[in-house]
Design an enzyme around this catalytic site. Structure first.
Site, PDB file in Angstrom:
ATOM      1  N   CYS A  78       0.832  -1.205   0.000  1.00  0.00           N
ATOM      2  CA  CYS A  78       0.000   0.000   0.000  1.00  0.00           C
ATOM      3  C   CYS A  78       0.874   1.265   0.000  1.00  0.00           C
ATOM      4  O   CYS A  78       1.535   1.526  -0.992  1.00  0.00           O
ATOM      5  CB  CYS A  78      -0.996  -0.042   1.148  1.00  0.00           C
ATOM      6  SG  CYS A  78      -2.417   0.988   0.819  1.00  0.00           S
ATOM      7  N   HIS A 169      -3.366  -4.777   1.667  1.00  0.00           N
ATOM      8  CA  HIS A 169      -2.759  -5.077   2.976  1.00  0.00           C
ATOM      9  C   HIS A 169      -2.813  -6.577   3.238  1.00  0.00           C
ATOM     10  O   HIS A 169      -3.793  -7.065   3.796  1.00  0.00           O
ATOM     11  CB  HIS A 169      -3.542  -4.355   4.088  1.00  0.00           C
ATOM     12  CG  HIS A 169      -3.339  -2.881   4.121  1.00  0.00           C
ATOM     13  ND1 HIS A 169      -2.488  -2.261   4.993  1.00  0.00           N
ATOM     14  CD2 HIS A 169      -3.880  -1.908   3.368  1.00  0.00           C
ATOM     15  CE1 HIS A 169      -2.506  -0.958   4.786  1.00  0.00           C
ATOM     16  NE2 HIS A 169      -3.346  -0.717   3.805  1.00  0.00           N
ATOM     17  N   GLU A 171      -1.313  -8.096   5.437  1.00  0.00           N
ATOM     18  CA  GLU A 171      -1.090  -8.351   6.880  1.00  0.00           C
ATOM     19  C   GLU A 171      -2.381  -8.276   7.685  1.00  0.00           C
ATOM     20  O   GLU A 171      -2.385  -8.576   8.863  1.00  0.00           O
ATOM     21  CB  GLU A 171      -0.039  -7.380   7.425  1.00  0.00           C
ATOM     22  CG  GLU A 171      -0.511  -5.964   7.748  1.00  0.00           C
ATOM     23  CD  GLU A 171      -0.769  -5.100   6.516  1.00  0.00           C
ATOM     24  OE1 GLU A 171      -0.686  -5.599   5.375  1.00  0.00           O
ATOM     25  OE2 GLU A 171      -1.067  -3.910   6.704  1.00  0.00           O
TER      26      GLU A 171
HETATM   27  N1  GLN Z   1      -3.643   6.472   0.745  1.00  0.00           N
HETATM   28  C1  GLN Z   1      -2.355   6.244   1.336  1.00  0.00           C
HETATM   29  C2  GLN Z   1      -1.272   7.035   0.608  1.00  0.00           C
HETATM   30  O1  GLN Z   1      -1.524   7.567  -0.415  1.00  0.00           O
HETATM   31  C3  GLN Z   1      -2.008   4.761   1.343  1.00  0.00           C
HETATM   32  C4  GLN Z   1      -3.051   4.018   2.138  1.00  0.00           C
HETATM   33  C5  GLN Z   1      -2.549   2.824   2.875  1.00  0.00           C
HETATM   34  O2  GLN Z   1      -1.344   2.572   3.017  1.00  0.00           O
HETATM   35  N2  GLN Z   1      -3.488   2.100   3.412  1.00  0.00           N
HETATM   36  O3  GLN Z   1      -0.184   7.131   1.097  1.00  0.00           O
END
Ligand code: GLN
Length: 197
Positions: A78, A169, A171
């Site tokens: 992410c 994610h 995890e």
């Molecule tokens: N929206 C976040 C970003 O742009 C990432 C979201 C996340 O890691 N769950 O950094």
């Protein structure tokens, strides 16, 4: 085998739990010197701008670049995926710039800020349960990047040699197979790693 989780901000404990379930030792990484004792590193989800700032402040930008440069695997999930990317849509500056790909932040719109789905991942037998939270997608990858998964026509998991990235994610479930996949990458890399530990 030691796999660290960068603990500047974001989901750390959950990654440690699944690293251990996958059979490796999990290390919470708060100081730059800790990188020396690791065989692999996970950059977790959170807020990429915040993590990027802290990485710059504490020397992790250079530290992680040389970590990866010595052949040690890095897995970004992410926000971690955003931090690995060479290019971020709408932003002048990217962060680590280790993976040849362009990413789009918060790509799934407000009404779908978070959702779960089952995804087939190349290299993993059965579909993986994936949790997306304000997730990015990968808009473009370079020749050296292998697409591991697409969801609704967009790339959500990719690998470039010893670098791995996922939009979701892994995890936040009990399924340790993504972590096992990464632990296998770390095992494969051990004979090639440059630093004589
Ligand atoms: N929206 C976040 C970003 O742009 C990432 C979201 C996340 O890691 N769950 O950094």
């Amino acid at each position: 085998m030691k796999i660290g989780v960068l603990a500047l901000q974001g989901a750390v404990a959950e990654h440690i739990r699944l690293i251990e379930k996958a059979g490796a030792e999990g290390v919470i990484v708060k100081r730059l010197e800790q990188l020396d004792e690791l065989d692999g590193l996970i950059i977790p989800g959170g807020e990429s701008t915040t993590i990027g700032k802290l990485m710059r402040r504490y020397g992790f930008l250079e530290g992680i670049r040389s970590f990866a440069g010595s052949g040690k695997p890095v897995f970004g999930t992410c926000a971690g995926l955003i931090l690995l990317a060479d290019e971020i849509d709408g932003q002048d500056e990217a962060h680590l710039r280790l993976m040849d790909m362009k990413v789009v932040r918060n790509a799934y719109g407000r009404q779908r800020e978070s959702f779960e789905t089952n995804l087939p991942i190349e290299g993993i037998d059965e579909p993986v349960r994936a949790v997306f939270i304000r997730a990015p997608l990968i808009e473009r990858v370079g020749d050296g990047v292998r697409v591991l998964c697409e969801y609704q026509g967009s790339i959500v998991a990719a690998r470039q040699g010893h670098l791995l990235a996922a939009s979701f994610h892994p995890e936040l479930t009990d399924d340790e197979r993504m972590h096992r996949y990464f632990a296998d990458m770390v095992t494969e890399s051990l004979p090639m790693q440059a630093s004589g530990k």
